[in-house]
Design an enzyme around this catalytic site. Structure first.
Site, PDB file in Angstrom:
ATOM      1  N   HIS A  45       0.798  -1.230   0.000  1.00  0.00           N
ATOM      2  CA  HIS A  45       0.000   0.000   0.000  1.00  0.00           C
ATOM      3  C   HIS A  45       0.824   1.270   0.000  1.00  0.00           C
ATOM      4  CE1 HIS A  45      -3.819  -2.075   0.608  1.00  0.00           C
ATOM      5  NE2 HIS A  45      -3.186  -2.877   1.432  1.00  0.00           N
ATOM      6  N   CYS A  67       9.217  -9.259  -5.974  1.00  0.00           N
ATOM      7  CA  CYS A  67       9.649 -10.358  -5.119  1.00  0.00           C
ATOM      8  C   CYS A  67       9.716 -11.681  -5.861  1.00  0.00           C
ATOM      9  CB  CYS A  67       8.698 -10.486  -3.928  1.00  0.00           C
ATOM     10  SG  CYS A  67       9.151 -11.837  -2.839  1.00  0.00           S
ATOM     11  N   HIS A  85       0.940 -19.851 -15.575  1.00  0.00           N
ATOM     12  CA  HIS A  85       1.650 -18.595 -15.794  1.00  0.00           C
ATOM     13  C   HIS A  85       2.021 -18.369 -17.256  1.00  0.00           C
ATOM     14  CE1 HIS A  85       2.590 -19.537 -11.445  1.00  0.00           C
ATOM     15  NE2 HIS A  85       1.873 -18.437 -11.401  1.00  0.00           N
ATOM     16  N   CYS A  97      -5.540 -13.245 -10.134  1.00  0.00           N
ATOM     17  CA  CYS A  97      -5.749 -14.546  -9.486  1.00  0.00           C
ATOM     18  C   CYS A  97      -5.479 -14.504  -7.980  1.00  0.00           C
ATOM     19  CB  CYS A  97      -4.846 -15.604 -10.103  1.00  0.00           C
ATOM     20  SG  CYS A  97      -5.174 -15.972 -11.841  1.00  0.00           S
ATOM     21  N   ASN A 179     -13.647 -10.915 -25.216  1.00  0.00           N
ATOM     22  CA  ASN A 179     -13.828 -12.083 -26.071  1.00  0.00           C
ATOM     23  C   ASN A 179     -12.790 -12.144 -27.188  1.00  0.00           C
ATOM     24  OD1 ASN A 179     -15.900 -13.462 -24.854  1.00  0.00           O
ATOM     25  ND2 ASN A 179     -17.501 -12.698 -26.195  1.00  0.00           N
ATOM     26  N   ALA A 184     -10.029 -17.368 -32.356  1.00  0.00           N
ATOM     27  CA  ALA A 184      -9.051 -18.360 -32.791  1.00  0.00           C
ATOM     28  C   ALA A 184      -8.820 -18.370 -34.296  1.00  0.00           C
ATOM     29  CB  ALA A 184      -9.489 -19.747 -32.324  1.00  0.00           C
ATOM     30  N   ARG A 417     -22.415 -21.463 -39.588  1.00  0.00           N
ATOM     31  CA  ARG A 417     -22.445 -22.003 -38.231  1.00  0.00           C
ATOM     32  C   ARG A 417     -23.843 -22.416 -37.784  1.00  0.00           C
ATOM     33  NH1 ARG A 417     -18.179 -17.770 -35.350  1.00  0.00           N
ATOM     34  NH2 ARG A 417     -16.296 -18.767 -36.181  1.00  0.00           N
TER      35      ARG A 417
END
Length: 587
Positions: A45, A67, A85, A97, A179, A184, A417
């Site tokens: 902080h 760290c 990762h 996370c 999104n 892809a 589709r």
């Protein structure tokens, strides 16, 4: 000696050391507990009188990295089969996370179902009480506020910034990308330099025709034409920023190869988002995560004058701006809204990230915006069964076939589709197998990811694959033999597949079980060709613009694969330019 700072990928961190800042119980099951005696509050902080954390938690993230090292460095030490990762999400804050005062939660689990352990972790993401406003609400200023940090938002912001505007991007999720990060297959574009190098003959008119036919002619013709006409320049623009779109393939509904993606057929979305992130960072564009726009502000004449933001740590505040651009996406991850418009899709899985809930559409309609095509919701035919993982259409484009539980083909794999999804839902178990060989695998780099995620079954021979799938071996052998004959004769007499790039003859043989899932919402805010948001009276709302999936009209009843990234970039560029004209008072 360097002080030990609050842990790897820490999150939500240490807002205020009081109960007013917490939704879940402080201490137990959090990184604060794990770091007792090893770190001080000031390590995250700061040492000032006021203990605070910025909404994006960037300051805390620096402490984590100081760290423990960067994500890349941590990835080298990860022992998990799926490395948390190193992922398609790119360089994200540790705090996405790892949380300080609430249980940590792997962000990946919003879409995946891995058995992933995390220090001080919980079964699900913890909710946090909204920060309380102390005293008078603060006010800031900007030229342009962009709501949503996906490809459309980044494109809008970069375009506006480069035209001289002061831009702020507001993103409700702890990471950017939306999104678009999951896209892809590729980006459709006609008459590009990459097509010309490969001798591919295409035209704006043909792309426009394919888009209109694919959309059942429900598309707004003017918007569909802009998509096609500006697509090549959008590829050029991305290329100028450092993107690689040199590989060209084909997806369903296209008459020729026009789907652009990185060399080797890598996923297009993560690549483009990382390029846009870098360009935004290089320009020092103000991006605020964990921040949600809760209201668009108007003056007495109906001109948009800014937004009210709810910051995760800072609480509510106002940003005064001359232009606001909504790029917050669609609502495929909002099951209640999907079921409202299409009851038959109730309970169906979605391939979308958790932020796709339609907030931007709600913000627009709250100030009188009209909407278009809200009932037009696309289900994607190939979501990996039992998951939310989309199997890109490029796998079919590169030669894979769809086979049912009886071991037989049942549809033209490169149809649109909506038709492919309907065909799968008519099969036994409302599912199918996407079948391909080593040749297809080697032709598309991103297929390796499906092996990594343990989604693929395989066999050394076709009969071996049939045994693994528990489908009739004779039927599967006959199906593949007939398909290979169709490839050889260049005629698919049974299903009229227009493009068969390679036979399935190279061992090993592979299959992925697939089911349709909610993938895309074609409807949204009604816009003009200049990306102005249109009110119910048919007039543009002064100062309000929109781009991307949260707008309606471009795709009609059904979006062609590859047209989404093209839309977000093309209309993001238009929205950014239009917003700057508004700021400068240019008509």
């Amino acid at each position: 000696m360097r002080r030990f700072r609050l842990g790897l990928l820490m999150a939500a961190v240490l807002m205020v050391m009081s109960a007013t800042a917490l939704w879940a119980a402080e201490g137990k099951g959090s990184l604060v507990e794990l770091h007792k005696g090893k770190a001080k509050c000031a390590d995250c902080h700061g040492s000032g009188k006021k203990i605070a954390v910025d909404d994006s938690e960037a300051s805390v993230n620096k402490g984590c990295i100081g760290c423990h090292g960067t994500l890349e460095e941590m990835g080298k030490h990860s022992k998990e089969e799926v490395n948390p990762h190193r992922s398609h999400l790119g360089e994200i804050n540790c705090t996405a996370c790892h949380h300080g005062h609430t249980a940590s939660y792997v962000y990946c689990l919003n879409c995946h179902s891995f058995d992933m352990k995390i220090p001080a972790g919980g079964a699900k993401a913890a909710e946090k009480a909204p920060a309380k406003q102390k005293g008078k609400m603060r006010t800031e200023k900007a030229d342009v506020v962009v709501i949503g940090a996906g490809a459309a938002g980044f494109t809008t912001a970069i375009t506006a910034h480069d035209a001289g505007a002061k831009v702020v991007i507001i993103e409700k999720q702890p990471i950017t990308g939306g999104n678009s990060m999951l896209a892809a297959g590729g980006m459709n574009a006609a008459e590009t330099v990459f097509q010309k190098k490969k001798g591919i003959k295409d035209s704006v008119e043909l792309m426009y025709k394919d888009t209109m036919v694919g959309g059942g002619e429900l598309n707004d013709p003017a918007l569909a034409m802009i998509l096609a006409k500006n697509s090549a320049s959008s590829v050029d623009w991305l290329t100028s920023l450092g993107a690689d779109l040199s590989d060209v393939g084909r997806m369903g509904g296209a008459s020729v190869d026009r789907t652009h993606r990185p060399k080797g057929g890598s996923a297009v979305g993560a690549h483009i988002i990382n390029v846009l992130r870098k360009n935004a960072a290089d320009r020092k564009i103000d991006i605020r995560m964990n921040s949600k726009v809760v209201k668009i502000v108007e003056d007495a004449k109906g001109n948009v004058t800014g937004v009210v933001v709810e910051g995760k740590h800072s609480g509510p505040y106002t940003i005064n701006a001359k232009a606001v651009v909504i790029t917050a996406g669609g609502f495929s991850a909002n099951p209640e809204r999907v079921a409202y418009y299409r009851p038959e899709y109730k309970g169906m899985t979605t391939s979308n990230q958790p932020g796709a809930t339609g907030d931007g559409i709600d913000l627009g309609t709250a100030v009188g915006a009209d909407v278009k095509d809200m009932k037009e919701i696309q289900i994607h035919p190939t979501v990996a069964a039992g998951s939310r993982i989309l199997i890109t259409e490029a796998v079919r484009g590169n030669g894979a076939i769809l086979v049912n539980q009886e071991g037989k083909r049942f549809v033209n794999e490169l149809t649109t589709r909506d038709k492919a999804s309907a065909a799968i839902l008519a099969q036994t178990g409302k599912s199918a197998y996407l079948v391909f060989d080593e040749g297809v695998r080697q032709s598309l780099k991103q297929i390796d990811g499906y092996f990594h995620l343990d989604l693929v079954q395989q066999g050394a021979t076709v009969r071996g694959l049939a045994a693994a799938l528990k489908v009739p071996a004779d039927a599967l052998e006959a199906t593949i033999a007939n398909y290979n004959k169709a490839v050889e004769t260049k005629t698919d007499a049974e299903f009229k597949r227009p493009d068969m790039p390679r036979p399935l003859k190279t061992p090993k043989y592979y299959a992925i079980a697939v089911k349709p899932g909610v993938h895309y919402t074609m409807g949204g805010l009604k816009i003009t060709t200049e990306s102005e948001v249109v009110a119910k009276d048919g007039k543009p709302i002064p100062g309000l613009f929109a781009a991307g999936e949260g707008t309606g009209g471009v795709h009609g009843k059904n979006r062609l694969g590859g047209n989404s990234i093209s839309q977000t970039v093309t209309f993001g560029r238009i929205a950014g330019a239009s917003a700057v004209k508004c700021v400068k008072g240019v008509k």
